[in-house]
Structures are given as structure tokens and as C-alpha cells.
Write a protein that holds these residues in place. Structure first.
Motif, short mmCIF file in Angstrom:
data_model
loop_
_atom_site.label_atom_id
_atom_site.label_comp_id
_atom_site.label_asym_id
_atom_site.label_seq_id
_atom_site.Cartn_x
_atom_site.Cartn_y
_atom_site.Cartn_z
N LEU A 109 16.24 -6.24 0.63
CA LEU A 109 16.09 -6.10 2.07
C LEU A 109 16.92 -4.93 2.58
CD1 LEU A 109 14.85 -7.55 4.50
CD2 LEU A 109 16.83 -9.04 4.53
N ALA B 31 17.78 -10.92 0.59
CA ALA B 31 17.85 -10.49 -0.81
C ALA B 31 18.32 -9.05 -0.80
CB ALA B 31 16.48 -10.61 -1.46
N ARG C 216 -0.50 -0.69 13.75
CA ARG C 216 -1.28 -1.70 13.04
C ARG C 216 -2.64 -1.89 13.67
NH1 ARG C 216 1.93 -4.41 9.77
NH2 ARG C 216 4.00 -4.80 10.55
N PHE D 113 15.90 -16.00 4.95
CA PHE D 113 15.96 -15.48 3.57
C PHE D 113 16.54 -14.07 3.55
CE2 PHE D 113 14.00 -12.81 0.29
CZ PHE D 113 14.41 -13.48 -0.84
N GLN E 121 4.62 -2.65 2.56
CA GLN E 121 5.56 -1.54 2.34
C GLN E 121 6.55 -1.83 1.21
OE1 GLN E 121 6.09 -1.07 7.02
NE2 GLN E 121 6.92 0.73 6.02
N PRO F 231 -3.42 -1.23 -3.84
CA PRO F 231 -4.77 -0.81 -3.50
C PRO F 231 -5.83 -1.35 -4.47
CG PRO F 231 -3.26 1.03 -3.31
CD PRO F 231 -2.49 -0.10 -3.93
N ALA G 30 -2.43 2.95 5.86
CA ALA G 30 -1.00 2.67 5.68
C ALA G 30 -0.21 3.97 5.64
CB ALA G 30 -0.78 1.88 4.39
N ASN H 149 8.64 -3.96 1.13
CA ASN H 149 9.95 -4.19 1.77
C ASN H 149 9.91 -5.52 2.52
OD1 ASN H 149 11.56 -3.96 4.49
ND2 ASN H 149 12.61 -2.70 2.98
N PRO H 150 10.88 -6.40 2.27
CA PRO H 150 10.82 -7.73 2.88
C PRO H 150 10.80 -7.70 4.41
CG PRO H 150 12.52 -7.65 1.19
CD PRO H 150 12.05 -6.25 1.37
N VAL I 79 7.66 -9.18 6.57
CA VAL I 79 7.75 -10.31 7.50
C VAL I 79 7.04 -9.98 8.81
CG1 VAL I 79 9.34 -11.65 8.93
CG2 VAL I 79 9.79 -11.38 6.51
N ALA J 171 10.92 -10.39 -3.92
CA ALA J 171 11.71 -10.50 -2.68
C ALA J 171 10.79 -10.57 -1.47
CB ALA J 171 12.66 -9.32 -2.56
N LEU K 209 0.84 -1.20 0.00
CA LEU K 209 0.00 0.00 0.00
C LEU K 209 0.88 1.25 0.00
CD1 LEU K 209 -2.68 -1.16 2.60
CD2 LEU K 209 -2.82 -1.22 0.12
N THR K 210 2.15 1.08 0.38
CA THR K 210 3.13 2.16 0.25
C THR K 210 4.36 1.55 -0.42
OG1 THR K 210 3.98 1.67 2.46
CG2 THR K 210 2.36 3.42 2.31
N ALA L 234 4.61 -7.85 9.18
CA ALA L 234 3.17 -7.81 8.91
C ALA L 234 2.60 -9.23 8.82
CB ALA L 234 2.91 -7.05 7.62
N THR M 18 -5.72 1.71 2.68
CA THR M 18 -4.67 2.43 1.98
C THR M 18 -4.34 3.73 2.70
OG1 THR M 18 -5.70 1.55 0.00
CG2 THR M 18 -3.99 3.19 -0.31
N LEU N 188 -6.52 -4.95 -3.66
CA LEU N 188 -7.32 -4.99 -2.43
C LEU N 188 -8.79 -4.73 -2.74
CD1 LEU N 188 -7.73 -4.94 0.62
CD2 LEU N 188 -6.95 -2.58 0.63
N ALA O 171 9.66 -5.29 6.53
CA ALA O 171 8.35 -4.85 7.01
C ALA O 171 7.30 -5.92 6.72
CB ALA O 171 7.98 -3.53 6.35
N GLU P 298 -2.99 -5.83 5.74
CA GLU P 298 -1.74 -5.24 6.21
C GLU P 298 -0.94 -4.75 5.01
OE1 GLU P 298 -0.76 -4.49 9.15
OE2 GLU P 298 -2.33 -5.51 10.27
N ASP P 299 -0.11 -3.75 5.25
CA ASP P 299 0.72 -3.14 4.21
C ASP P 299 2.09 -3.81 4.22
OD1 ASP P 299 2.04 -1.47 2.50
OD2 ASP P 299 2.15 0.22 3.88
#
Lengths: 396, 313
Positions: B213, B210, B252, B208, A79, A47, B267, A81-82, A86, A108, A38-39, A88, B264, A50, A84, A76-77
Motif C-alpha cells: 500500500l 500491507a 472513470r 487492511f 493499478q 488485459p 486505463a 495498488n491496494p 479499493v 495485497a 491494466l496498469t 475502484a 486497457t 479481461l 486505487a 475498472e483498473d
């Protein structure tokens, strides 16, 4: 002293606010997990995926839910990014106890979240394209509706052969699939009397790609495959135009989307062929999706998102159980086989309640999975750029 | 619920280790480093490769990761020895990106953007996920304790005093007969090694890694931890990391309680809350929630007026 008060106050507040949440977690609707970007870089697609999932859930809830329970999506978002993602995912499986997580987008992120999912016996439904994902030891918990790199490269190469191109140049942005795709295309092209005369993998987000283009044009190609993302594709198309190249150009629709098309003049883009894994646009499921979202041409991500929710709900109704392992075991019994063909969750749920077998044919394709969790077949849509518009060439 | 709390505690602890590493460089010696993820990536990749490719035990992998991060930190410091403040910040940012791009492109070694999966975790095969998380939390908390003690020792040793002096004015240090460059390189190497340890711990936890990350977002979260907790204070670094993760995670649960807000928008709201929180802390507590102590530990506060006399028992 003041600081201590603040810290203990903050901790107390956090616990206090979490309590009603915990109390609410007992009973109530059936929770399904959504983990979309979502970001971050994926925020353009997340979005919309979703929204497509929520639309199906609303429709099913109105028709009485599944196993007599209403459905709630817990969103959940990731982001994009791996790390963030994980956290979530840990929240979705640890706190909400969802049996399925739908919507991871970046490869990733999917690879990072996957161990959390199989450890907690949770299904993971994704659009990520990297081949390595379904090769993980996922015990059957990963379902991917996106065609693999192998499937895509083969089909694209077959199309390029059909245009009569003999000398193909391959220009790709650095991605997990850049080199794999080239290797597979080389094999298919050479089998059909064509070949890749130059392959260049480039870094994203450069202001100019003149040196890459000079190197490619030196090989005198009659077709250039641009395996790019939107920002670099914009630069590449301009540079190719300036260099006076007039041969064929071929790219992915996620790179050459409506936004890119609008930002470039017609003489730069005309004649470009864009390809995307096609939603099965003639299917009933796709027609229903158009109506549900009120959009004329929902894209592949929206179609896939629709199919994840539908498959999950049908699998739950079929197995009469709600755990991740039950969903995993039941998906193939409703996605393929000799049951009655259905195009929506509502329709399928009705038949399942009557004790009949179903075979869900989705908006993204017929949703038949192999033992690794990949879809077996997929159609591709080829379109021609004309001005800022797209002209459909064919769907195969 | 328990497994979730355990897992975010593991992440918070790893962040705390990184914040301690940053504190050695930035808090103590005043060397701004925006390339933390670079060191973390070196530690994580080294440990992952040593354990998966060479099949050596995890402690050996972690140790190799720390050594590699120490070396890369020393190297970076030697290259940037004449830079300070913003210039140093930009170069270190570039350093982290360089590491990420190398990890994306040297496919023969790092498996490229596909990343390395199946990195072993201690006893992961025989434990349930819950037990594994509990064990791992115990391990990282012990290591955090160890790193904390080391950092405290550094802070209050003669070596740490020189670093403090460099932070305040490195010309004065030179005048006093100390070779500032050597101290800077040492501070960078130690800090980088600690961050590398955190990277290795993360790799063995999630199994993991990558290149994606190791993006600046992680550096910023760690920097945020230190700013919130208090730059220059090891306790602040640990508290700050805990607060950042608590804020990240508690939003959250809080944001969905706001009516008429889509996921959205929620977030985006979470990111706003984090940055607004930082602004508020910086406005009202410029030195963080646990500010750096004014003086050396062995000097009692009431003796300050009498000058820097050492404490007597």
C-alpha cells in the motif's frame, strides 16, 4: 474570481457528465464487475484475463444471454495498488451495483478489496495465491481458482522427489508465500527421504545475486528450487551458470515465461524445469478456449478468467436471481455434484433452462470448491527448457 | 451511489490531511519530502498493531501512530540535517522504501507482505456499510478541520515565520540568531506526525494494510495535490487533494464515453489526463489554483506599499 469560476465550472461539468451515466444505470443489461490490473506490475496479465472474460460474454450474449438479459462487463483498473483498487471496487459496488467482481491479481490488492466485497455482499473471484486470503472472514464471498500455496508446494515437492533429488536448496524472492512454501516443501521432502539443505529469501530487483548463490552452492545441492519472478530469475540463472552449477533447477512458469526464455542464451537455460498450475489441457473447456481466443496455448490466467465468468453466469441462471448472495449460494451447485458435465457457459445455460443439473468442468481445472472458497484439486504442468522453447515433460 | 460518494470523500479527506502535513514541511519550511508514505506507514502500522495486538481503543492507536510518526520524522530530519533540495528528496524517497522493506520482512511484527487485516473501525460491527461510511466521513472531516486550524496557527505564528525564512534563505536565519536546525527538525516532526495521523485513519477505514500500500504512487498523488492547490497554502492543500481525487474518479466515468477505446487504453488514458492536467496547471498557474498569500494575514494588502506594518483595527 477567475479561480472560483473555474472550480464551480469544473464541478458543474462533472455533475453534468455524470447525469446521463446515472440515467443509463437503470434497467438494461446485467452488469458484472471486472477489476484487473491494466496498469502497474500486473499489466501483463490483466488485459489478457479481461479479453478471455469478454470472449465468453460475447458468446453467451449471442446465444441469448442469461435469464433473458444481455450481459455487460464493467471494467475498472486496479493499478496493481491496494489504495486505487479499493476506490475502484467502491465504484463497482456503489455505482454499478455489480453482484460479482472478477480478476484481482496481486494478493495485497485482493486482501484490500475483500472487505468492500463482503460488506456489500459481492462475490470476489481471484487468481491471488496467498493462503491468508481465504482465511479472511469472507462469509463465502471469495472464490479462488488459483491453487493455494499449500497445494502448490506439496505437488512441487512430490515432483522433486520423483526426480531423485536428495539435497534441495530453496531460493525465494520475498513474497507472502516464500516462507510458507519452504516449510511445506520441507515436510513433504523429509517424509520421502530428501531434505532442504539451504533456504535463502532474497530481495527483488538486485543486479547480482552472487552472494546468495555462493551461500546456496556451499551446501552442495543437487536441485535448486528458484521461487522467483522474471527479472530476478534472469539474473539468478546467469549467475548460476557463471558459478558452474550443473545440477537440477526448478522454477515457476510465471517467472520463466516465453519472454525470459528469449532473453537468455540456451546454455544458461537448458535443463531448467518450469512448473505451472496447468489448465486442464485435455479438457473440452480448454479446447473451446483455444478456439474462442484464437491462441494455441492460452495460459492459466486466461483459463481461470474464462471459468469465473462461466461459473457466475451458470450460478445466476441456476438461482434465477442476480444478487451476490444468490451467486455465492449457487456456485457449488453448478461447479460440482452429480449434474451433467459441461465445458462452456453456453452449453450449461442451455441445460439449466431445460431444468437439468450441471457440473461445470472448466479450462483451468474441474472447479470444485471447498467450504473456504479454494479449489480442491489442480493439475500441474512441468516443462523442460530447451533453447528458447519448452518441451512438455508431463502434466500431473 | 451515495456510499460511493461517501467513500471517495473519506479518501479525499485523508489525502487532504496528508497534503497539510506535507505543506508544513515543504510548503512552509521548503523541505522536500518524497518519503511521505514512510510516515503514513509508521502511523498506520503503529495504530493497527496497538488496536489489534494490544486491543486498545482506536483513539489510543491513532495517538500512538502520530507519536511514532513524529519520532520517525524527527529522526529522519536529524539524519538529513545537512541536505537540501534534490539530495533531501532522494534520501527521503529511500527512507520510505526502507520502511516498506522493514514492514515486508519483520514478519513477527507486521505479518510481512500478507499485511494486517481485521483492523477495527469505529462501530463497524453494529453499523451498516452506509452508516459506517457516513460516520467515518464525519470523523475524518472533523479531524481535517482540527489539523487545518493547527496548520494555520503554525503558518501565522512566529514559529511559522522562521520556517518561511528558512525556506527563503537559511543562512539569513542563522545570522538573525535562530538555530535553523532545531526549527527544521520541528517542522519535519510535525509534518510527519500529521501524515502519520492520515495513515492511521486510512488503516481504520479500510481495515487492511500491507507494505504494497505504501508505494511512491501515494506520495506522488499527495505531492500533486499540493502542486495543484498551491504550495505553501493550507487552503490550497485541501482544495488540491479534493481535485486530485475528483479527477482520478471522474475519469472513470468520462473515459468510457470516448468511442473506439478499449478498457486497457482507457486505463492508460486516465493517467495521461492526470499528468496533462498537472502540466497545464503548472504552465498557466505556477503557484497552483489557490496561490500562497503574499503576506502575513495581519498585514492588509493595501498597506504593503508602506512596508510591513502590523494591522491596526
Amino acid at each position: 474570481m477567475k479561480r472560483r469560476t473555474f472550480l464551480s465550472g469544473a464541478a458543474g461539468l462533472a455533475v453534468g457528465l455524470a447525469l446521463p451515466y446515472l440515467a443509463r444505470a437503470q434497467g438494461g443489461p446485467l452488469k458484472l464487475g471486472v477489476l484487473t490490473p491494466l496498469t502497474g506490475a500486473g499489466a501483463q496479465d490483466g488485459p489478457r484475463m479481461l479479453k478471455a472474460m469478454q470472449a465468453v460474454v460475447d458468446e453467451v450474449n449471442k446465444a441469448g444471454g442469461v435469464l433473458g438479459r444481455q450481459i455487460a462487463l464493467i471494467v475498472e483498473d486496479d493499478q496493481t495498488n491496494p489504495e486505487a483498487a479499493v476506490r475502484a471496487a467502491q465504484k463497482l459496488v456503489g455505482v454499478d451495483g455489480v453482484p460479482v467482481i472478477m480478476g484481482t491479481w496481486a494478493s495485497a490488492v485482493t486482501s484490500a478489496v475483500a472487505p468492500v466485497c463482503w460488506d456489500s455482499k459481492t462475490c470476489l473471484m481471484t487468481v491471488s495465491g496467498a493462503d491468508s486470503i481465504t482465511q479472511l472472514p469472507h462469509q463465502g464471498y471469495i472464490f479462488r481458482t488459483q491453487p493455494t500455496t499449500t497445494l502448490q508446494a506439496t505437488k512441487h515437492a512430490e515432483y522433486i522427489v520423483s526426480t531423485g533429488a536428495k539435497k534441495v536448496a530453496y531460493l525465494a524472492v520475498q513474497t507472502p508465500f516464500a516462507v510458507t512454501m519452504k516449510d511445506i516443501m520441507t515436510a513433504v521432502l523429509e517424509k520421502n527421504g530428501s531434505s532442504i539443505v539451504r533456504g535463502v529469501v532474497y530481495e527483488p530487483a538486485k543486479a547480482s545475486y552472487r552472494s546468495e548463490i555462493d551461500s546456496v552452492l556451499a551446501a552442495k545441492p543437487d536441485m535448486i528450487y528458484l521461487n522467483s519472478y522474471s527479472p530476478d530469475l534472469t539474473v539468478l540463472l546467469k549467475d548460476l551458470f557463471r558459478a558452474g552449477y550443473t545440477g537440477g533447477r526448478f522454477t515457476q512458469s510465471y517467472a520463466y515465461n516465453a519472454k525470459t526464455a528469449e532473453s537468455l542464451p540456451a546454455e544458461v537455460t537448458d535443463g531448467l524445469v518450469a512448473v505451472q498450475p496447468s489448465s486442464d489441457v485435455d479438457s473440452n473447456a480448454y479446447a473451446l478456449l483455444q478456439k474462442r481466443l484464437g491462441v494455441a496455448s492460452p495460459d492459466s490466467y486466461e483459463a481461470q478468467a474464462t471459468d469465473w465468468v462461466s461459473l457466475t453466469l451458470l450460478a445466476i441462471e441456476k438461482s434465477k436471481k442476480t444478487s451476490g448472495a444468490d451467486i455465492r449460494d449457487a456456485v457449488r451447485s453448478i461447479s460440482q455434484g452429480s449434474g451433467a458435465r459441461v465445458a462452456s457457459a453456453v452449453e450449461g445455460l442451455k441445460l439449466l433452462r431445460e431444468g437439468k443439473d450441471v457440473n461445470y468442468d472448466g479450462a483451468s481445472g474441474n472447479c470444485d470448491f471447498n467450504e473456504k472458497g479454494d479449489i480442491i484439486d489442480c493439475r500441474f504442468r512441468y516443462s523442460l527448457a530447451k533453447g528458447a522453447k519448452f518441451e512438455l515433460i508431463k502434466i500431473v | 451511489m451515495v456510499i460511493y460518494l461517501l467513500s471517495i470523500s473519506v479518501v479525499a479527506t485523508i489525502y487532504a490531511v496528508m497534503a497539510l502535513g506535507l505543506n508544513v514541511m515543504w510548503g512552509t519550511a521548503g523541505l522536500v519530502n518524497l518519503g511521505l508514505v514512510g510516515s503514513a506507514a509508521v502511523g498506520a502500522y503503529t495504530s493497527a498493531l496497538v488496536t489489534t495486538r494490544m486491543g486498545l481503543p482506536i483513539p489510543v492507536g491513532l495517538l500512538a501512530g502520530v507519536l511514532a510518526a513524529v519520532l520517525i520524522g524527527a529522526l529522519l530530519s536529524l539524519v538529513t540535517t545537512r541536505l537540501k533540495d534534490n539530495y533531501l528528496a532522494i534520501v527521503t524517497l529511500g527512507f520510505a522504501e526502507t520502511i516498506r522493506i522493514v514492514a515486508s520482512n519483520e514478519i513477527w511484527l507486521t505479518n510481512g507482505t500478507d499485511g494486517i487485516s481485521g483492523i477495527p473501525g469505529p462501530l463497524r460491527a453494529v453499523l451498516t456499510p452506509l452508516q459506517f461510511n457516513a460516520l467515518y466521513l464525519a470523523i475524518v472531516v472533523c479531524l481535517l478541520g482540527l489539523v487545518y486550524v493547527v496548520c494555520q496557527r503554525i503558518l501565522y505564528s512566529p514559529f511559522g515565520r522562521v520556517l518561511h525564512a528558512i525556506r527563503d534563505d537559511d543562512v539569513v536565519v542563522g545570522v538573525a540568531g535562530k538555530n535553523g536546525r532545531v526549527f527544521k527538525v520541528q517542522a519535519f516532526a510535525i509534518g510527519s506526525g500529521i501524515v502519520g495521523l492520515a495513515g492511521g485513519l486510512y488503516a481504520h477505514y479500510t481495515s487492511f494494510i500491507a507494505p504494497d500500500l505504501f508505494v511512491p504512487l501515494i506520495t506522488l498523488y499527495v505531492k500533486l495535490s499540493l502542486l495543484l492547490g498551491g504550495v505553501g497554502n493550507n487552503r490550497g492543500a485541501v482544495v488540491g487533494a479534493a481535485i486530485v481525487i475528483v479527477v482520478l474518479e471522474s475519469t472513470r466515468f468520462l473515459v468510457p464515453l470516448i468511442p473506439y477505446i478499449s478498457p486497457t487504453q482507457g486505463a492508460a488514458m486516465r493517467e495521461i489526463i492526470l499528468s496533462a492536467g498537472l502540466l497545464i496547471v503548472l504552465r498557466f498557474r505556477l503557484k497552483g489554483l489557490v496561490p500562497e498569500a503574499h503576506d502575513h494575514l495581519t498585514v492588509r494588502p493595501q498597506q504593503n506599499t508602506a512596508g510591513l506594518r502590523p494591522a491596526t483595527t
